[in-house]
Design an enzyme around this catalytic site. Structure first.
Site, PDB file in Angstrom:
ATOM      1  N   LYS A 304       0.804  -1.350   0.244  1.00 23.97           N
ATOM      2  CA  LYS A 304       0.193   0.022  -0.061  1.00 23.97           C
ATOM      3  C   LYS A 304       0.996   1.584  -0.101  1.00 23.97           C
ATOM      4  O   LYS A 304       2.290   0.854   0.105  1.00 23.97           O
ATOM      5  CB  LYS A 304      -0.760   0.284   0.751  1.00 23.97           C
ATOM      6  N   ARG A 339      -3.431 -10.116   5.019  1.00 23.14           N
ATOM      7  CA  ARG A 339      -3.830  -9.970   3.702  1.00 23.14           C
ATOM      8  C   ARG A 339      -2.570  -9.208   2.874  1.00 23.14           C
ATOM      9  O   ARG A 339      -2.097  -8.968   2.855  1.00 23.14           O
ATOM     10  CB  ARG A 339      -5.218  -9.176   2.971  1.00 23.14           C
TER      11      ARG A 339
END
Length: 357
Positions: A304, A339
């Protein structure tokens, strides 16, 4: 009256003696020696005390009755073992961190969009390779949720995901469907998925909650600050950690009241969704607080923008090191699900972190 929160801290190795004054987090192998006791009144922290485990009972007993009851309930949930997650006959234990591997059938996801969009067979092979590497769950997505991504039709999302899910299910994989849409959830569950992972916490589609209740499947609820239509909407936080906790607490209560048992609810603080880098780090640093909800905690920080912001604006495909660092930090704070895009590397890192398979 102030609200009381308890955040486990002072993590230590396994106790050297049975009477060592430590607590065990959520039935895992993690032990901690103290709690941060936080009191919040009108959105402001009015008390922050570091309380040794040995002293917590006395501290709780000295609180007013309502606060004492709330603190005792939160402590119970912090310590209670998490039940395994059942996914279409597969049992995924929640006493150690598990890898949820990302498999996108999208042309425009921020990191891996377009890799498998036209080839369900190659995508299934990639998914099964991640299972062989040690991923417990394959998270299949057919619509990008990156900022500014275009919403696609239910039919297109189903066409992208259902054939892949059928292939993975027939090969024995445990599968989650990453979607906000009830029709896509139904098609995915019919094709062989067994867990719904919804970035809109079942609020985008009026039928989504009904689908999950009827299916009796586990569900992951993610915090978002905007609207269900735009989960990246900007927000102003006074106290990011407490506000996200309160939001998830209310959403868990609503979903539980609708008929989903708490042991089938997974919570996700929503790293990267409408949060600045320092707000994301406040959530990761304070991650142990979320165990007070009594649910498994999912951390999705892989590749991210936060990593780029902290590491010289590295592009998405050069964020493996940062992704591993955040995964291990999450594991050290008790996250039951991680995840990730890089399943092999993350599983390897976790095995080394634990000291072996």
């Amino acid at each position: 009256m102030a609200r009381i929160y308890l955040r486990p801290t002072g993590f230590v190795g396994p106790p050297a003696a049975p009477d060592a004054r430590v607590d065990r987090l959520a039935g895992s192998a993690l032990h901690f020696a103290a709690y941060e006791l936080i009191a919040v009144t009108d959105g402001q922290r009015t008390r922050q005390d570091l309380v040794p485990v040995a002293a917590l009972d006395d501290v709780i007993a000295a609180l007013p009755d309502a606060q004492a009851m709330a603190a005792a309930k939160m402590r119970y949930r912090l310590l209670a073992a998490r039940a395994p997650i059942e996914i279409r006959g597969a049992t995924v234990a929640m006493d150690a961190p598990q890898v949820m591997a990302i498999l996108n059938m999208t042309p425009d996801s921020f990191s891996d969009g377009g890799r498998h969009i036209d080839d369900a067979g190659a995508a299934a092979a990639s998914g099964m390779a991640m299972v062989a590497a040690g991923a417990a769950i394959i998270d299949v997505g057919g619509e990008s949720t990156r900022p500014g991504a275009e919403t696609i039709s239910d039919a297109d999302e189903i066409a992208r995901t259902a054939p892949l899910i059928e292939r993975l299910a027939s090969a024995g994989a445990a599968i989650s469907i990453d979607t906000r849409k009830a029709a896509v959830m139904e098609a995915a569950l019919a094709a062989g998925a067994g867990l719904v992972n919804d970035v809109a916490s079942l609020l985008y589609d009026d039928r989504a909650l009904e689908v999950v209740v009827t299916a009796g499947c586990p569900v992951a609820l993610m915090h978002f600050p905007g609207t269900p239509q735009d989960p990246h909407g900007n927000a102003r936080y006074g106290d990011t950690l407490i506000e996200v906790y309160d939001w998830l607490e209310a959403r868990v209560a609503a979903v539980e009241a609708a008929g989903v048992p708490r042991e089938r609810i997974i919570v996700d603080p929503g790293i990267g969704f409408g949060k600045a880098p320092h707000e994301n780090m406040a959530l990761i640093d304070g991650l142990a607080l979320f165990h007070g909800l009594g649910c498994p905690v999912l951390l999705g920080a892989s590749r991210k923008r936060l990593i780029g912001a902290l590491a010289g604006e590295a592009p998405a495909d050069r964020r493996l090191g940062g992704s591993i660092a955040l995964a291990l930090k999450g594991a050290a704070l008790g996250a039951q699900m991680l995840r990730v895009h890089d399943a092999f590397e993350t599983v390897q890192a976790l095995r080394v972190w634990r000291g072996g398979a």
